[in-house]
Design an enzyme around this catalytic site. Sequence first.
Site, PDB file in Angstrom:
ATOM      1  N   PRO A 168      -2.519  -2.772  -1.699  1.00 14.72           N
ATOM      2  CA  PRO A 168      -2.668  -1.323  -1.465  1.00 14.72           C
ATOM      3  C   PRO A 168      -2.487  -0.831  -0.034  1.00 14.72           C
ATOM      4  O   PRO A 168      -3.418  -0.326   0.597  1.00 14.72           O
ATOM      5  CB  PRO A 168      -4.095  -1.068  -1.956  1.00 14.72           C
ATOM      6  N   CYS A 169      -1.252  -0.891   0.461  1.00 17.43           N
ATOM      7  CA  CYS A 169      -0.977  -0.345   1.793  1.00 17.43           C
ATOM      8  C   CYS A 169      -1.109   1.179   1.807  1.00 17.43           C
ATOM      9  O   CYS A 169      -1.222   1.786   2.874  1.00 17.43           O
ATOM     10  CB  CYS A 169       0.397  -0.787   2.281  1.00 17.43           C
TER      11      CYS A 169
END
Length: 199
Positions: A168-169
């Site tokens: 989850p950037c």
Amino acid sequence: MNDILGVLSAPVDPETMARLHARLAREAESEGLVDVAYTVVDSPVGRLLLAATPKGLVRVAYQNEDHDRVLETLASKISPRVLHAPRRLESAVREIDEYFGRLRRTFDLPLDLSLSHGFRQLVQKHLPEIGYGQTLSYRQVAELVGSPRAVRAVGTACATNPLPVVVPCHRVLRADGSLGGYIGGLDAKTTLLNLEAAA
């Protein structure tokens, strides 16, 4: 001779082609000839290409990245034995669907991080530590990985993340709370953040 040419040049209906492709995929997989399997799925952030090696999910690509170019890159960086083989990605498709359906907050898929190296890979390994619905700044992520001065390098690691959504950037923001960049575009990043905030 004309009869043979006529048979070979006759159009093949799509159903027959689909059956032939499915058979090819099954046989290639049973013989261990598929190094990278892929499929494409619809999602609230557009069509996503999912690709996996025997080690795990190796790539999630947004449509704006040009799926054909992504497949070419996989063929050159991992193996030319790339095949559309949706069965191999059933778990990944299910978990992605559950995530977008607000039924899943973390992914349990095996991941293949071989497309990243060094500091980028280190950052990407730590991104899942940012909780669902939470965000950190690039500086906070730099501190999390033990390199507080590497803020720009964290930004690069997020921008080159080969597994967006799953790694989850999108949960990493600028220090002032603004979105910063995102491989899938700012609309996609906003959609993901809003999805998680509403849970």
